[in-house]
Design a protein around this motif. Structure first.
Motif, PDB file in Angstrom:
ATOM      1  N   TYR A 289       5.447   2.794   7.045  1.00 35.55           N
ATOM      2  CA  TYR A 289       6.227   2.651   5.715  1.00 35.55           C
ATOM      3  C   TYR A 289       5.760   2.731   4.579  1.00 35.55           C
ATOM      4  CZ  TYR A 289       3.753  -1.745   5.480  1.00 35.55           C
ATOM      5  OH  TYR A 289       2.806  -2.631   5.486  1.00 35.55           O
ATOM      6  N   GLY A 290       6.399   3.282   3.463  1.00 34.36           N
ATOM      7  CA  GLY A 290       6.070   3.645   2.367  1.00 34.36           C
ATOM      8  C   GLY A 290       6.206   2.496   1.226  1.00 34.36           C
ATOM      9  N   GLN A 291       4.891   2.247   0.443  1.00 34.76           N
ATOM     10  CA  GLN A 291       5.062   1.193  -0.411  1.00 34.76           C
ATOM     11  C   GLN A 291       5.207   1.619  -1.757  1.00 34.76           C
ATOM     12  OE1 GLN A 291       4.621  -2.042   0.707  1.00 34.76           O
ATOM     13  NE2 GLN A 291       4.899  -2.957  -1.072  1.00 34.76           N
ATOM     14  N   PRO A 292       6.042   0.958  -2.546  1.00 35.52           N
ATOM     15  CA  PRO A 292       6.568   1.608  -3.861  1.00 35.52           C
ATOM     16  C   PRO A 292       5.571   1.080  -5.093  1.00 35.52           C
ATOM     17  CG  PRO A 292       7.873  -0.191  -3.493  1.00 35.52           C
ATOM     18  CD  PRO A 292       7.103  -0.021  -2.168  1.00 35.52           C
ATOM     19  N   GLU A 293       5.465   1.959  -6.109  1.00 30.97           N
ATOM     20  CA  GLU A 293       4.589   1.467  -7.039  1.00 30.97           C
ATOM     21  C   GLU A 293       5.184   0.178  -7.837  1.00 30.97           C
ATOM     22  OE1 GLU A 293       3.525   4.628  -9.772  1.00 30.97           O
ATOM     23  OE2 GLU A 293       1.647   4.905  -8.998  1.00 30.97           O
ATOM     24  N   ASN A 294       6.560   0.157  -7.885  1.00 28.41           N
ATOM     25  CA  ASN A 294       7.478  -0.777  -8.558  1.00 28.41           C
ATOM     26  C   ASN A 294       7.594  -1.998  -7.434  1.00 28.41           C
ATOM     27  OD1 ASN A 294       8.898  -2.665  -9.773  1.00 28.41           O
ATOM     28  ND2 ASN A 294      10.417  -1.106 -10.487  1.00 28.41           N
ATOM     29  N   PRO A 295       6.992  -3.188  -7.598  1.00 23.25           N
ATOM     30  CA  PRO A 295       7.292  -4.150  -6.463  1.00 23.25           C
ATOM     31  C   PRO A 295       8.609  -4.838  -6.314  1.00 23.25           C
ATOM     32  CG  PRO A 295       6.128  -4.854  -8.175  1.00 23.25           C
ATOM     33  CD  PRO A 295       6.066  -3.770  -8.542  1.00 23.25           C
ATOM     34  N   ALA A 296       9.488  -4.456  -7.294  1.00 25.54           N
ATOM     35  CA  ALA A 296      10.810  -4.745  -7.396  1.00 25.54           C
ATOM     36  C   ALA A 296      11.579  -3.872  -6.495  1.00 25.54           C
ATOM     37  CB  ALA A 296      11.350  -4.580  -9.022  1.00 25.54           C
TER      38      ALA A 296
END
Length: 389
Positions: A289-296
């Motif tokens: 999976y890809g993790q976004p810079e913005n945790p929201a």
């Protein structure tokens, strides 16, 4: 006349001397040749020859374990590259009973088991996970279930029963996470009891573990505690070598970079060596999976990264999509991690989770399986000297 007699006498002496010398030479020559023959005969008792190839034509087979979440369509999963597939999750209750996420989850488990068997993959059921079906973390439920003897015995009985009823090949324990020495002791006791029951039924047992390394400092974390003795009771130890983005404040770039993984591999290798446990139980986990810079913003699947963008992103570890930067592990990093695991004599690789993978030529499970297959060795011809006696 006298002179003639003298000449004849001299000729006789020469003839006799020559005959005698010839006889002695012939005798010595025969002795010499005999000695040569004896020496040659002694050396000829050992002859070089080509031995048969050893029976071990390949390196021991490596596992590729894939977790599948309970809401996935079992028919949409590619089982062809997997040696083990783990259905996630059944949830422990405080009294030691088990709860599935409704009848749909139970049905999906049965379909997954059937599909796995068609592809010669072993089917496991994972108990635990981070979240509980009743809401919140699973920790308190799991801890309560294993800290008392009665509830622990019930949980073991329930898991063995479901393994037999659903024709499973094994159980995976995912207690996230033991946070004290007492927790570690309870987990070790539970693992020991469950191992005895499952192995007696010719079934396997695996355990999922925290990476134990802080992704920012690179040091060993004391937040999670394990009793190393329990690792001797299981068949596989699935290392969750990801989710480093939460260490030291949220940073998506720390999801699972290669240097972080290298420290994790070093830690577990040293731990197993120190306790004389075979490293081939260790299985290195990777994220799909890809993790976004913005945790929201929500995580995205590797499949979404490939399908929504240029397939060239399959070999990258970072992209910008819909105005957000995502960090993930692409094909090249997966191949490097697989090689790292094999170089350190690990038993194979683990994927969280298979339902997030891309289809076709850009499949990461396919890339990992290929890397595992490429690592198999072939025997070389060798020669030896053996006595003919």
């Amino acid at each position: 006349m006298k002179k003639k007699v003298q000449i004849l006498f001299m000729i006789s002496i020469i003839f006799v001397g020559g005959f005698t010398a010839g006889t002695l030479f012939a005798k010595n020559s025969a002795n010499y040749e005999s000695a040569k023959m004896v020496k040659t005969a002694e050396q000829s008792t050992k002859k070089p020859f080509q031995k048969n190839f050893p029976e071990l034509s390949e390196a021991p087979s490596k596992v590729l374990i894939g977790y599948v979440q309970d809401y996935r369509d079992p028919d949409a999963i590619d089982y062809s590259k997997l040696t083990h597939v783990i259905f996630s999750f059944v949830h422990p209750e405080k009294d030691g009973s088990l709860s599935f996420n409704g009848e749909a989850a139970s049905s999906n488990l049965r379909r997954m088991v059937s599909n796995a068997q068609k592809h010669d993959a072993k089917a496991f059921l994972a108990v635990g996970g981070w979240f509980h079906i009743n809401g919140g973390e699973s920790y308190e439920y799991f801890k309560s279930a294993i800290e008392s003897l009665s509830s622990r015995e019930k949980l073991v009985k329930e898991l063995v029963s479901v393994a037999e009823r659903e024709n499973l090949d094994g159980i995976d324990v995912d207690f996230e996470h033991p946070r004290s020495k007492k927790d570690a002791q309870y987990l070790a006791a539970f693992i020991n009891d469950l191992s005895n029951k499952l192995h007696a039924a010719n079934k396997e047992l695996s355990v999922a573990v925290h990476s134990k390394i802080h992704s920012v400092t690179g040091t060993v974390t004391d937040f999670v505690v394990y009793d190393p003795s329990m690792f001797k009771q299981v068949d596989f130890v699935n290392i969750m070598a990801y989710d480093g983005q939460w260490d030291g404040g949220y940073n998506a770039a720390n999801l699972s970079p290669f240097p972080f993984t290298k420290k994790i591999v070093n830690y577990w290798s040293y731990l197993f060596d120190a306790h004389s446990i075979s490293r081939d139980k260790l299985v290195l986990g990777v994220p799909l999976y890809g993790q976004p810079e913005n945790p929201a913003i929500k995580q995205v699947s590797y499949e979404a990264i490939i399908n929504n963008r240029n397939p060239e992103y399959a070999v990258k570890d970072k992209i910008s999509m819909n105005g957000t930067t995502y960090y993930y592990n692409g094909e090249e990093t997966m191949e490097k991690k697989t090689k790292l695991a094999l170089t350190n004599r690990f038993g194979g690789m683990m994927i969280w989770e298979v339902g997030l993978d891309a289809k076709g030529p850009y499949s990461l499970s396919g890339a990992i399986a290929q890397a595992l297959d490429n690592a198999k060795t072939k025997p070389e011809k060798y020669y030896s000297v053996k006595s003919s006696d």
